[in-house]
Design an enzyme around this catalytic site. Structure first.
Site, PDB file in Angstrom:
ATOM      1  N   CYS A  56       0.850  -1.188   0.000  1.00 40.32           N
ATOM      2  CA  CYS A  56       0.000   0.000   0.000  1.00 40.32           C
ATOM      3  C   CYS A  56       0.888   1.241   0.000  1.00 40.32           C
ATOM      4  CB  CYS A  56      -0.880   0.015   1.240  1.00 40.32           C
ATOM      5  SG  CYS A  56      -2.059  -1.351   1.323  1.00 40.32           S
ATOM      6  N   GLU A  58       1.013   3.637   2.072  1.00 40.19           N
ATOM      7  CA  GLU A  58       1.576   3.918   3.393  1.00 40.19           C
ATOM      8  C   GLU A  58       2.860   3.128   3.633  1.00 40.19           C
ATOM      9  OE1 GLU A  58      -2.984   4.087   4.032  1.00 40.19           O
ATOM     10  OE2 GLU A  58      -1.562   3.003   2.769  1.00 40.19           O
ATOM     11  N   ARG A  84     -10.831  10.710  -5.074  1.00 38.78           N
ATOM     12  CA  ARG A  84     -11.583   9.946  -4.069  1.00 38.78           C
ATOM     13  C   ARG A  84     -11.402  10.490  -2.662  1.00 38.78           C
ATOM     14  NH1 ARG A  84      -9.797   4.248  -4.218  1.00 38.78           N
ATOM     15  NH2 ARG A  84      -7.960   5.004  -5.303  1.00 38.78           N
ATOM     16  N   CYS A  93      -1.832  -2.074   7.153  1.00 35.89           N
ATOM     17  CA  CYS A  93      -1.102  -0.810   7.315  1.00 35.89           C
ATOM     18  C   CYS A  93      -1.248  -0.272   8.737  1.00 35.89           C
ATOM     19  CB  CYS A  93      -1.588   0.219   6.300  1.00 35.89           C
ATOM     20  SG  CYS A  93      -1.009  -0.139   4.630  1.00 35.89           S
ATOM     21  N   TYR A 127      -2.150  -6.056  19.293  1.00 37.89           N
ATOM     22  CA  TYR A 127      -0.885  -6.749  19.476  1.00 37.89           C
ATOM     23  C   TYR A 127       0.204  -5.798  19.023  1.00 37.89           C
ATOM     24  CZ  TYR A 127       2.819 -10.118  18.337  1.00 37.89           C
ATOM     25  OH  TYR A 127       3.994 -10.798  18.259  1.00 37.89           O
ATOM     26  N   TRP A 129       3.937  -5.775  18.102  1.00 39.84           N
ATOM     27  CA  TRP A 129       5.016  -6.692  17.766  1.00 39.84           C
ATOM     28  C   TRP A 129       6.288  -6.381  18.548  1.00 39.84           C
ATOM     29  CZ3 TRP A 129       9.665  -5.902  14.977  1.00 39.84           C
ATOM     30  CH2 TRP A 129      10.307  -7.066  14.604  1.00 39.84           C
TER      31      TRP A 129
END
Length: 145
Positions: A56, A58, A84, A93, A127, A129
């Site tokens: 993506c 990002e 858009r 993301c 979560y 990481w």
């Protein structure tokens, strides 16, 4: 989940929209992202769609920012091509942005309902990481051999 919103960075939205308008062509590049680094610089990027899955906008932006020496991002926004407007980050993301930048602000909403929220507001009770990586390192000390 907090409900505090932050000022919307309209200059950042305009930068991402300009990239979406001028650089997104065809099905391979349909989204642009813009981020303001902690030092004030604006970094932009576009997605790289591919049928095998592609990053993506990002995620491409995270790499582009690092390539420019911008390792700390303050605010990010994604904008779709064909006018858009602002598009919220997908789930993947959101997780990556949280892991890289836990204090990141994200611009979401549309029209006069644009707002800036913390990434943690978009992914509550998540979560993290990095937290688990530290725990794993503590549990398995490095060998001194």
């Amino acid at each position: 989940m907090t409900t505090q919103t932050h000022d919307v960075d309209h200059e950042l939205i305009q930068a991402a929209a300009a990239v979406a308008r001028t650089r997104c062509r065809g099905d391979n590049h349909t989204m642009a992202a813009g981020a303001r680094a902690q030092d004030g610089r604006i970094v932009t990027a576009v997605n790289a769609y591919h049928f095998t899955g592609g990053p993506c906008a990002e995620l491409v932006l995270i790499g582009a920012a690092a390539a420019q020496g911008a390792y700390e991002l303050a605010t990010i926004v994604a904008v779709g091509d064909r006018d858009r407007g602002v598009v919220p980050p997908c789930g993947r993301c959101r997780q990556v942005l949280l892991d890289y930048f836990p204090a990141l602000k994200v611009i979401v909403g549309a029209g006069d309902r644009l707002r800036t929220v913390l990434i943690t507001d978009l992914l509550p009770e998540t979560y993290v990481w990095a937290d688990h990586q530290l725990e794993a390192e503590k549990a398995a000390p490095l060998s001194t051999d």
